[in-house]
Design a protein around this motif. Structure first.
Motif, PDB file in Angstrom:
ATOM      1  N   SER A 136     -10.150   3.194   5.692  1.00 10.92           N
ATOM      2  CA  SER A 136     -10.742   1.904   5.323  1.00 10.92           C
ATOM      3  C   SER A 136     -11.383   1.994   3.953  1.00 10.92           C
ATOM      4  O   SER A 136     -11.850   3.067   3.543  1.00 10.92           O
ATOM      5  CB  SER A 136     -11.810   1.497   6.350  1.00 10.92           C
ATOM      6  OG  SER A 136     -12.511   0.352   5.907  1.00 10.92           O
ATOM      7  N   ARG A 137     -11.420   0.865   3.273  1.00 14.41           N
ATOM      8  CA  ARG A 137     -12.165   0.785   2.009  1.00 14.41           C
ATOM      9  C   ARG A 137     -13.649   0.986   2.246  1.00 14.41           C
ATOM     10  O   ARG A 137     -14.412   1.239   1.303  1.00 14.41           O
ATOM     11  CB  ARG A 137     -11.902  -0.579   1.360  1.00 14.41           C
ATOM     12  CG  ARG A 137     -12.270  -0.638  -0.110  1.00 14.41           C
ATOM     13  CD  ARG A 137     -11.743  -1.897  -0.754  1.00 14.41           C
ATOM     14  NE  ARG A 137     -12.294  -3.098  -0.139  1.00 14.41           N
ATOM     15  CZ  ARG A 137     -11.822  -4.322  -0.340  1.00 14.41           C
ATOM     16  NH1 ARG A 137     -10.775  -4.504  -1.111  1.00 14.41           N
ATOM     17  NH2 ARG A 137     -12.381  -5.368   0.241  1.00 14.41           N
ATOM     18  N   ALA A 138     -14.064   0.910   3.504  1.00 16.29           N
ATOM     19  CA  ALA A 138     -15.465   1.141   3.855  1.00 16.29           C
ATOM     20  C   ALA A 138     -15.929   2.544   3.478  1.00 16.29           C
ATOM     21  O   ALA A 138     -17.134   2.817   3.440  1.00 16.29           O
ATOM     22  CB  ALA A 138     -15.679   0.925   5.357  1.00 16.29           C
ATOM     23  N   HIS A 139     -14.982   3.452   3.167  1.00 15.71           N
ATOM     24  CA  HIS A 139     -15.379   4.819   2.810  1.00 15.71           C
ATOM     25  C   HIS A 139     -16.093   4.874   1.460  1.00 15.71           C
ATOM     26  O   HIS A 139     -16.743   5.879   1.138  1.00 15.71           O
ATOM     27  CB  HIS A 139     -14.133   5.718   2.750  1.00 15.71           C
ATOM     28  CG  HIS A 139     -13.348   5.580   1.481  1.00 15.71           C
ATOM     29  ND1 HIS A 139     -12.438   4.564   1.276  1.00 15.71           N
ATOM     30  CD2 HIS A 139     -13.345   6.318   0.335  1.00 15.71           C
ATOM     31  CE1 HIS A 139     -11.907   4.689   0.064  1.00 15.71           C
ATOM     32  NE2 HIS A 139     -12.432   5.737  -0.526  1.00 15.71           N
ATOM     33  N   GLU A 140     -15.987   3.812   0.677  1.00 15.35           N
ATOM     34  CA  GLU A 140     -16.571   3.812  -0.667  1.00 15.35           C
ATOM     35  C   GLU A 140     -18.097   3.728  -0.578  1.00 15.35           C
ATOM     36  O   GLU A 140     -18.659   2.988   0.230  1.00 15.35           O
ATOM     37  CB  GLU A 140     -16.027   2.629  -1.473  1.00 15.35           C
ATOM     38  CG  GLU A 140     -14.526   2.725  -1.730  1.00 15.35           C
ATOM     39  CD  GLU A 140     -13.962   1.472  -2.393  1.00 15.35           C
ATOM     40  OE1 GLU A 140     -14.745   0.552  -2.700  1.00 15.35           O
ATOM     41  OE2 GLU A 140     -12.729   1.414  -2.582  1.00 15.35           O
ATOM     42  N   GLY A 141     -18.768   4.499  -1.415  1.00 12.13           N
ATOM     43  CA  GLY A 141     -20.222   4.405  -1.508  1.00 12.13           C
ATOM     44  C   GLY A 141     -20.998   5.362  -0.628  1.00 12.13           C
ATOM     45  O   GLY A 141     -22.225   5.297  -0.559  1.00 12.13           O
ATOM     46  N   VAL A 142     -20.294   6.266   0.068  1.00 14.61           N
ATOM     47  CA  VAL A 142     -20.995   7.264   0.886  1.00 14.61           C
ATOM     48  C   VAL A 142     -20.450   8.658   0.589  1.00 14.61           C
ATOM     49  O   VAL A 142     -19.383   8.812   0.003  1.00 14.61           O
ATOM     50  CB  VAL A 142     -20.862   6.986   2.409  1.00 14.61           C
ATOM     51  CG1 VAL A 142     -21.578   5.709   2.799  1.00 14.61           C
ATOM     52  CG2 VAL A 142     -19.397   6.958   2.845  1.00 14.61           C
ATOM     53  N   SER A 143     -21.206   9.659   1.015  1.00 12.90           N
ATOM     54  CA  SER A 143     -20.759  11.048   0.950  1.00 12.90           C
ATOM     55  C   SER A 143     -21.162  11.708   2.260  1.00 12.90           C
ATOM     56  O   SER A 143     -21.850  11.101   3.083  1.00 12.90           O
ATOM     57  CB  SER A 143     -21.403  11.762  -0.244  1.00 12.90           C
ATOM     58  OG  SER A 143     -22.816  11.695  -0.147  1.00 12.90           O
ATOM     59  N   LYS A 248       0.097  -2.047   0.638  1.00 12.53           N
ATOM     60  CA  LYS A 248       1.400  -1.414   0.449  1.00 12.53           C
ATOM     61  C   LYS A 248       1.582  -0.756  -0.927  1.00 12.53           C
ATOM     62  O   LYS A 248       2.685  -0.468  -1.338  1.00 12.53           O
ATOM     63  CB  LYS A 248       2.544  -2.407   0.713  1.00 12.53           C
ATOM     64  CG  LYS A 248       2.513  -2.976   2.130  1.00 12.53           C
ATOM     65  CD  LYS A 248       3.812  -3.639   2.522  1.00 12.53           C
ATOM     66  CE  LYS A 248       3.944  -5.013   1.931  1.00 12.53           C
ATOM     67  NZ  LYS A 248       5.076  -5.771   2.519  1.00 12.53           N
ATOM     68  N   LYS A 249       0.478  -0.508  -1.611  1.00 14.69           N
ATOM     69  CA  LYS A 249       0.546   0.174  -2.909  1.00 14.69           C
ATOM     70  C   LYS A 249      -0.443   1.344  -2.923  1.00 14.69           C
ATOM     71  O   LYS A 249      -1.496   1.271  -2.299  1.00 14.69           O
ATOM     72  CB  LYS A 249       0.199  -0.783  -4.050  1.00 14.69           C
ATOM     73  CG  LYS A 249       1.199  -1.932  -4.214  1.00 14.69           C
ATOM     74  CD  LYS A 249       0.904  -2.721  -5.468  1.00 14.69           C
ATOM     75  CE  LYS A 249       1.785  -3.953  -5.600  1.00 14.69           C
ATOM     76  NZ  LYS A 249       3.214  -3.692  -5.418  1.00 14.69           N
ATOM     77  N   THR A 250      -0.097   2.401  -3.651  1.00 13.94           N
ATOM     78  CA  THR A 250      -1.026   3.522  -3.766  1.00 13.94           C
ATOM     79  C   THR A 250      -2.221   3.115  -4.628  1.00 13.94           C
ATOM     80  O   THR A 250      -2.060   2.443  -5.645  1.00 13.94           O
ATOM     81  CB  THR A 250      -0.350   4.758  -4.394  1.00 13.94           C
ATOM     82  OG1 THR A 250       0.189   4.401  -5.659  1.00 13.94           O
ATOM     83  CG2 THR A 250       0.744   5.293  -3.497  1.00 13.94           C
ATOM     84  N   LYS A 251      -3.392   3.518  -4.182  1.00 17.63           N
ATOM     85  CA  LYS A 251      -4.627   3.248  -4.916  1.00 17.63           C
ATOM     86  C   LYS A 251      -5.458   4.525  -4.952  1.00 17.63           C
ATOM     87  O   LYS A 251      -5.258   5.427  -4.137  1.00 17.63           O
ATOM     88  CB  LYS A 251      -5.451   2.154  -4.203  1.00 17.63           C
ATOM     89  CG  LYS A 251      -4.765   0.799  -4.124  1.00 17.63           C
ATOM     90  CD  LYS A 251      -4.802   0.068  -5.445  1.00 17.63           C
ATOM     91  CE  LYS A 251      -4.229  -1.344  -5.324  1.00 17.63           C
ATOM     92  NZ  LYS A 251      -4.155  -2.028  -6.623  1.00 17.63           N
TER      93      LYS A 251
END
Length: 285
Positions: A136-143, A248-251
């Protein structure tokens, strides 16, 4: 060409849409779900169209049950072409499984790890196999804090969910590297904010807020399943591995997610936990 595709979390949302999509191409399906009634209904709806379907009831938040499931599936299905790790959840309040593990970590991370490593022999027997991890994009902003992976201090359901999705990405990148001499590819994806039963296991304000946001901002289950289906079936991706996909695209995933030291530490931590707490030995280890 017909494939053997395994989908976890198959009875609702993205998993169910994927199962129906794969069935249209007459693929042989292995479906895993927690609710036996829902699973039976799904199997029936697919079998009436002549699709070959196998189903397994399992609580994937329980490591022992998940590990036993991989042994059973390995014995029954010596070849698997696609593993779609799709099952996951958000827990607003900190809860423990009856094995004493924090529920988000157990279901969203350990489940993927056990399923993938436990089924490697069957995946290696395929001509060209794919492991797909729904992140998920939810992974952004944490470590990650290895002193508090179970969220024992200052638990936040959302932060714990974010970290579990970061773990999915670390796991994808590390497994892809470890399998780079095989014909197995490993990729992960952000499905979008999808109107599913996600979050409905919670109570009170958390459930109300999630439902409200879904009604206004969320995309449909069909739209949310598109990237998972693409990663499972697109011929041009047969050798693409270790990537994160959005629409459907690499990011690029978050900068933190490319830290190889943390990625390897998570692998070692997970392996040690499963070895010492449950005495698990994966095939080939």
């Amino acid at each position: 060409m017909s494939q053997i595709i395994l989908v976890t979390g198959a009875t609702d949302g993205i998993g169910r849409v994927c199962a129906h999509s794969f069935a249209k191409s007459q693929n042989e399906l292995i479906l895993v779900g927690r609710n036996p009634e829902k699973l039976s209904a799904l199997v029936y709806s697919l079998q009436v169209h002549g699709v070959k379907v196998h189903s397994y009831v399992c609580d994937l938040s329980l490591a022992k049950e998940t590990f036993a499931l991989t042994e059973t599936i390995r014995n029954n299905h010596p070849k698997i072409d696609v593993l779609l790790n799709n099952a996951g959840a958000y827990f607003d309040k900190r809860t423990l499984t009856n094995e004493g593990l924090e529920s988000t970590f157990a279901l969203n991370h350990l489940n993927y790890f056990i399923m993938a490593l436990g089924l490697l022999p069957s995946l290696k027997n395929a001509n060209q196999a794919r492991i797909i991890n729904v992140a998920s994009r939810a992974h952004e902003g944490v470590s990650l804090d290895f002193n508090d992976l179970f969220g024992e201090s200052n638990y936040s359901g959302w932060k714990q969910y974010q970290r579990s999705k970061l773990m999915n990405i670390y796991f994808t990148y590390e497994l892809a590297e470890r399998l780079n001499q095989t014909k197995i590819t490993v990729n992960c994806l952000h499905p979008g904010f999808v109107k599913t039963k996600f979050g409905q296991n919670n109570e009170g304000l958390a459930k109300v807020l999630i439902t409200f946001a879904q009604n206004i901002f969320a995309i449909s289950e069909n739209k949310g399943a598109e990237t998972s289906i693409y990663l499972a079936t697109e011929p041009s991706l047969s050798t693409v591995s270790g990537k994160y996909f959005v629409k459907k695209k690499t990011k690029n995933s978050s900068p933190v997610s490319y830290d190889k030291t943390v990625r390897r530490n998570l692998w070692t931590y997970t392996e040690d936990l499963l070895k010492h707490k449950f005495s698990f030995r994966f095939p080939g280890n």
